[in-house]
Design a protein around this motif. Sequence first.
Motif, PDB file in Angstrom:
ATOM      1  N   LEU A  10       0.812  -1.070  -0.001  1.00  0.00           N
ATOM      2  CA  LEU A  10       0.124   0.018   0.175  1.00  0.00           C
ATOM      3  C   LEU A  10       0.784   1.076   0.164  1.00  0.00           C
ATOM      4  O   LEU A  10       1.756   1.390   0.792  1.00  0.00           O
ATOM      5  N   LYS A  11       0.583   2.234  -0.941  1.00  0.00           N
ATOM      6  CA  LYS A  11       1.298   3.379  -1.032  1.00  0.00           C
ATOM      7  C   LYS A  11       0.394   4.647  -0.902  1.00  0.00           C
ATOM      8  O   LYS A  11      -0.972   4.461  -1.466  1.00  0.00           O
ATOM      9  N   LYS A  12       0.766   5.755  -0.531  1.00  0.00           N
ATOM     10  CA  LYS A  12      -0.145   6.882  -0.440  1.00  0.00           C
ATOM     11  C   LYS A  12       0.559   7.945  -1.223  1.00  0.00           C
ATOM     12  O   LYS A  12       1.812   8.372  -0.982  1.00  0.00           O
ATOM     13  N   TYR A  23      -4.501   6.595  -2.465  1.00  0.00           N
ATOM     14  CA  TYR A  23      -3.995   5.369  -2.008  1.00  0.00           C
ATOM     15  C   TYR A  23      -3.761   4.317  -3.287  1.00  0.00           C
ATOM     16  O   TYR A  23      -4.812   4.394  -4.095  1.00  0.00           O
ATOM     17  N   PRO A  78      -5.740   3.585   6.501  1.00  0.00           N
ATOM     18  CA  PRO A  78      -5.764   2.143   6.116  1.00  0.00           C
ATOM     19  C   PRO A  78      -5.606   1.454   7.243  1.00  0.00           C
ATOM     20  O   PRO A  78      -5.909   0.038   7.095  1.00  0.00           O
ATOM     21  N   LEU A 110       1.664   6.446   5.851  1.00  0.00           N
ATOM     22  CA  LEU A 110       0.273   5.565   6.202  1.00  0.00           C
ATOM     23  C   LEU A 110       0.175   5.734   7.497  1.00  0.00           C
ATOM     24  O   LEU A 110       0.998   5.564   8.378  1.00  0.00           O
TER      25      LEU A 110
END
Length: 182
Positions: A65-67, A72, A89, A139
Amino acid sequence: MSLNKISAQISDSQQGDTKKMPPVELWDPPFCGDIDLEIKSDGHWFYNGTVFKRLSLVKLFASVLKKEDEKYFLVTPVEKIGITVEDAPFLITQWQWLDEQKSQMQVTTNLDDSFILDAEHPLEISDAGNLYITVRRNLQARVHRNVYYQWVELAHEDNNGNGAELVFLSADHRFSLGALDN
């Protein structure tokens, strides 16, 4: 794009130590579109309106997961797919003191990520009054209401010159739970 294809790419990129997080901050693949995957504010993950039942699959996707800005993505070395996150998240669902002196607080997310509440993982208060902690990269995890009430019980009142607030210490850092009304 199917979840099977994404999970296969993630598994391929995670060769070796499964506890080590993939270096998603180093990956900048092309955007491939959005997928109907949503992380609800209660921490549940949904795909096409159906809740994920396998925690291992959620943890696998959470590892990539990346923001970026306020969006996202699930990221592999070869593609980036947009997802929806209602609030944050992750959720902080547990905490404990790591020593008898109660100087280091370990917090744990709903996905079993554990870390010390400190300068690297600070506690922040949103404009709406919710508490958030940075888990990794940029995150965040929202502090679950039950944890908040437990922290209120251990916090003490402190007057910082601008008014009173509830505070506690962890890893030699002062964390505020919010201002007290007079």
